[in-house]
Design a protein around this motif. Structure first.
Motif, PDB file in Angstrom:
ATOM      1  N   UNK A  57       0.836  -1.189   0.000  1.00 32.28           N
ATOM      2  CA  UNK A  57       0.000   0.000   0.000  1.00 32.28           C
ATOM      3  C   UNK A  57       0.869   1.236   0.000  1.00 32.28           C
ATOM      4  N   UNK A  58       0.326   2.332  -0.533  1.00 34.29           N
ATOM      5  CA  UNK A  58       1.071   3.583  -0.502  1.00 34.29           C
ATOM      6  C   UNK A  58       0.758   4.356   0.742  1.00 34.29           C
ATOM      7  N   UNK A  59       1.503   5.384   0.969  1.00 34.78           N
ATOM      8  CA  UNK A  59       1.267   6.209   2.160  1.00 34.78           C
ATOM      9  C   UNK A  59       1.155   7.659   1.743  1.00 34.78           C
ATOM     10  N   UNK A  60       0.070   8.304   2.152  1.00 31.27           N
ATOM     11  CA  UNK A  60      -0.111   9.711   1.832  1.00 31.27           C
ATOM     12  C   UNK A  60       0.510  10.522   2.945  1.00 31.27           C
ATOM     13  N   UNK A  61       1.648  11.103   2.708  1.00 35.22           N
ATOM     14  CA  UNK A  61       2.293  11.914   3.736  1.00 35.22           C
ATOM     15  C   UNK A  61       1.690  13.294   3.734  1.00 35.22           C
ATOM     16  N   UNK A  62       0.576  13.426   4.424  1.00 33.95           N
ATOM     17  CA  UNK A  62      -0.157  14.672   4.337  1.00 33.95           C
ATOM     18  C   UNK A  62       0.185  15.635   5.451  1.00 33.95           C
ATOM     19  N   UNK A  63       1.058  15.232   6.316  1.00 31.78           N
ATOM     20  CA  UNK A  63       1.394  16.079   7.456  1.00 31.78           C
ATOM     21  C   UNK A  63       0.177  16.335   8.318  1.00 31.78           C
ATOM     22  N   UNK A  64      -0.919  15.669   8.066  1.00 30.06           N
ATOM     23  CA  UNK A  64      -2.086  15.839   8.924  1.00 30.06           C
ATOM     24  C   UNK A  64      -2.122  14.675   9.888  1.00 30.06           C
TER      25      UNK A  64
ATOM     26  N   UNK B 211       2.439  13.012  22.943  1.00 27.59           N
ATOM     27  CA  UNK B 211       2.779  14.432  23.049  1.00 27.59           C
ATOM     28  C   UNK B 211       4.286  14.654  22.943  1.00 27.59           C
ATOM     29  N   UNK B 212       5.051  13.642  23.289  1.00 33.56           N
ATOM     30  CA  UNK B 212       6.510  13.781  23.255  1.00 33.56           C
ATOM     31  C   UNK B 212       7.102  13.359  21.921  1.00 33.56           C
ATOM     32  N   UNK B 213       6.719  12.165  21.428  1.00 28.28           N
ATOM     33  CA  UNK B 213       7.398  11.666  20.231  1.00 28.28           C
ATOM     34  C   UNK B 213       6.885  12.271  18.934  1.00 28.28           C
ATOM     35  N   UNK B 214       5.631  12.717  18.895  1.00 28.53           N
ATOM     36  CA  UNK B 214       5.111  13.249  17.636  1.00 28.53           C
ATOM     37  C   UNK B 214       5.865  14.495  17.174  1.00 28.53           C
ATOM     38  N   UNK B 215       6.045  15.514  18.003  1.00 32.50           N
ATOM     39  CA  UNK B 215       6.810  16.676  17.522  1.00 32.50           C
ATOM     40  C   UNK B 215       8.248  16.324  17.184  1.00 32.50           C
ATOM     41  N   UNK B 216       8.824  15.338  17.857  1.00 29.50           N
ATOM     42  CA  UNK B 216      10.197  14.950  17.537  1.00 29.50           C
ATOM     43  C   UNK B 216      10.274  14.268  16.184  1.00 29.50           C
ATOM     44  N   UNK B 217       9.304  13.435  15.871  1.00 29.84           N
ATOM     45  CA  UNK B 217       9.277  12.808  14.548  1.00 29.84           C
ATOM     46  C   UNK B 217       9.143  13.864  13.455  1.00 29.84           C
ATOM     47  N   UNK B 218       8.282  14.835  13.683  1.00 29.61           N
ATOM     48  CA  UNK B 218       8.100  15.890  12.687  1.00 29.61           C
ATOM     49  C   UNK B 218       9.356  16.735  12.546  1.00 29.61           C
ATOM     50  N   UNK B 219      10.030  17.020  13.653  1.00 28.03           N
ATOM     51  CA  UNK B 219      11.276  17.789  13.600  1.00 28.03           C
ATOM     52  C   UNK B 219      12.363  17.035  12.842  1.00 28.03           C
ATOM     53  N   UNK B 220      12.303  15.682  12.901  1.00 30.28           N
ATOM     54  CA  UNK B 220      13.293  14.878  12.198  1.00 30.28           C
ATOM     55  C   UNK B 220      12.954  14.683  10.726  1.00 30.28           C
ATOM     56  N   UNK B 221      11.885  15.304  10.285  1.00 26.80           N
ATOM     57  CA  UNK B 221      11.550  15.277   8.864  1.00 26.80           C
ATOM     58  C   UNK B 221      10.604  14.177   8.432  1.00 26.80           C
ATOM     59  N   UNK B 222      10.011  13.454   9.385  1.00 25.02           N
ATOM     60  CA  UNK B 222       9.061  12.411   9.009  1.00 25.02           C
ATOM     61  C   UNK B 222       7.727  13.044   8.639  1.00 25.02           C
ATOM     62  N   UNK B 223       7.098  12.459   7.649  1.00 29.23           N
ATOM     63  CA  UNK B 223       5.780  12.883   7.214  1.00 29.23           C
ATOM     64  C   UNK B 223       4.778  11.860   7.740  1.00 29.23           C
ATOM     65  N   UNK B 224       3.952  12.277   8.676  1.00 26.02           N
ATOM     66  CA  UNK B 224       3.012  11.374   9.313  1.00 26.02           C
ATOM     67  C   UNK B 224       1.664  11.498   8.624  1.00 26.02           C
ATOM     68  N   UNK B 225       1.179  10.415   8.046  1.00 26.50           N
ATOM     69  CA  UNK B 225      -0.083  10.464   7.319  1.00 26.50           C
ATOM     70  C   UNK B 225      -0.794   9.151   7.361  1.00 26.50           C
ATOM     71  N   UNK B 226      -1.800   9.015   6.533  1.00 28.45           N
ATOM     72  CA  UNK B 226      -2.596   7.789   6.477  1.00 28.45           C
ATOM     73  C   UNK B 226      -2.407   7.142   5.123  1.00 28.45           C
ATOM     74  N   UNK B 227      -2.534   5.821   5.036  1.00 27.51           N
ATOM     75  CA  UNK B 227      -2.313   5.120   3.767  1.00 27.51           C
ATOM     76  C   UNK B 227      -3.436   5.399   2.795  1.00 27.51           C
ATOM     77  N   UNK B 228      -3.105   5.303   1.542  1.00 26.66           N
ATOM     78  CA  UNK B 228      -4.075   5.522   0.484  1.00 26.66           C
ATOM     79  C   UNK B 228      -4.271   4.234  -0.297  1.00 26.66           C
ATOM     80  N   UNK B 229      -5.521   3.969  -0.665  1.00 28.02           N
ATOM     81  CA  UNK B 229      -5.816   2.810  -1.509  1.00 28.02           C
ATOM     82  C   UNK B 229      -5.899   3.209  -2.974  1.00 28.02           C
ATOM     83  N   UNK B 230      -5.622   4.462  -3.260  1.00 29.50           N
ATOM     84  CA  UNK B 230      -5.765   4.935  -4.627  1.00 29.50           C
ATOM     85  C   UNK B 230      -4.425   5.355  -5.187  1.00 29.50           C
ATOM     86  N   UNK B 231      -4.267   5.255  -6.488  1.00 29.75           N
ATOM     87  CA  UNK B 231      -3.114   5.798  -7.176  1.00 29.75           C
ATOM     88  C   UNK B 231      -1.806   5.114  -6.862  1.00 29.75           C
ATOM     89  N   UNK B 232      -1.839   3.836  -6.452  1.00 28.62           N
ATOM     90  CA  UNK B 232      -0.599   3.137  -6.121  1.00 28.62           C
ATOM     91  C   UNK B 232      -0.072   2.427  -7.365  1.00 28.62           C
TER      92      UNK B 232
END
Length: 280
Positions: free
Chosen positions: A25-32, A259-280
């Motif tokens: 599956x693909x992953x939509x890195x929407x930063x949301x 509350x602790x690890x999420x901002x650290x992941x974002x600061x490290x450049x990870x894009x946190x999103x939900x998987x997409x079933x389309x366009x893979x």
């Protein structure tokens, strides 16, 4: 074994699955944006669509397992897999956060607030009993753009159930989600990661892809906030799927860890999103 007919309202969903995920599956890195403890009683298949009252959850776990079954794909159908998806392909440094067992009014709202604060989208694999008791939380998840997945009605070990009971557990939960947010879930996660051929087939018949996880935080053991944070950060990587819980016990450590690890992941450049079933 005779194949059960799908409910009529799921025909369109099966058609839409023509464009669904392939082997990865693909992953939509929407930063949301294993397995949990669940209510102790289970309504039998004869209960039909009648909603069961939520029961007090217990705290037990089994190690993740994968079942076996034939790969199958047909036009207009979600493919029947022989193992669940463990990680996402697609964009580099994209990750998925998942939360099982809820929704729980004691912990899910705090998790939603943290995700909203950082404009991140996650996946919530809900249990039917909990979802039926708290449809308002399902609507909040949907309004915030999160993905709602199916985690069965009472969180049983599916490999110990007969096929009609497996269908009842899965289908009733999909119905509750659809009633609350207007559409059924497109993702399914077996409790304890205990999959078998019937679970894969029934999930596919209902238009859902099976998703497991890459990193288990083991937060259900309440190992301490710092330990949960370390497990997430040490396991972070492209395509990683993180397993946490927002119900099934005391999840205050899980709330605080996010509350602790999420901002650290974002600061490290990870894009946190939900998987997409389309366009893979």
């Amino acid at each position: 074994m005779k194949k059960e007919e799908l409910p009529g309202r799921r025909v369109l969903l099966r058609g839409a699955a023509l464009f669904a995920l392939t082997a990865t599956a693909g992953c939509v890195g929407t930063d949301r944006s294993g397995a949990p403890a669940r209510p102790s009683s289970s309504p039998g298949p004869a209960a039909g669509a009648q909603a069961a009252r939520p029961q007090k959850p217990s705290t037990y776990r089994l190690q993740p397992m994968t079942g076996s079954g034939p790969q199958r794909s047909a036009a207009g159908r979600t493919p029947v897999r022989s193992k669940p998806i463990l990680r996402m392909g697609g964009r580099s440094r994209a990750m998925v956060l998942t939360f099982d067992d809820g929704p729980d009014p004691n912990y899910t709202p705090d998790i939603l607030r943290t995700l909203r604060k950082h404009d991140v989208r996650a996946m919530f694999f809900v249990c039917g009993e909990m979802a039926d008791a708290h449809p308002d939380l399902l609507r909040r998840m949907a309004d915030d753009g999160h993905t709602i997945g199916n985690h069965t009605w009472t969180h049983p070990q599916l490999t110990r159930l007969r096929r009609p009971s497996i269908r009842d557990e899965i289908e009733r939960t999909s119905d509750v989600v659809e009633d609350a947010v207007g559409e059924p879930p497109l993702w399914f996660r077996a409790p304890y990661g205990a999959w078998n051929r019937a679970a894969f087939q029934i999930g596919a018949e209902l238009g859902m892809e099976p998703l497991a996880w890459t990193v288990d935080t083991l937060d259900w053991r309440e190992p301490g906030t710092g330990t949960i944070v370390r497990r997430v950060l040490s396991g972070a990587g492209p395509g990683v799927v993180i397993l946490s819980h927002d119900a099934g016990g005391n999840r205050s450590q899980s709330v605080q860890a996010l509350r602790t690890y999420l901002p650290r992941l974002l600061d490290e450049g990870y894009r946190i999103g939900v998987p997409s079933r389309m366009g893979v």
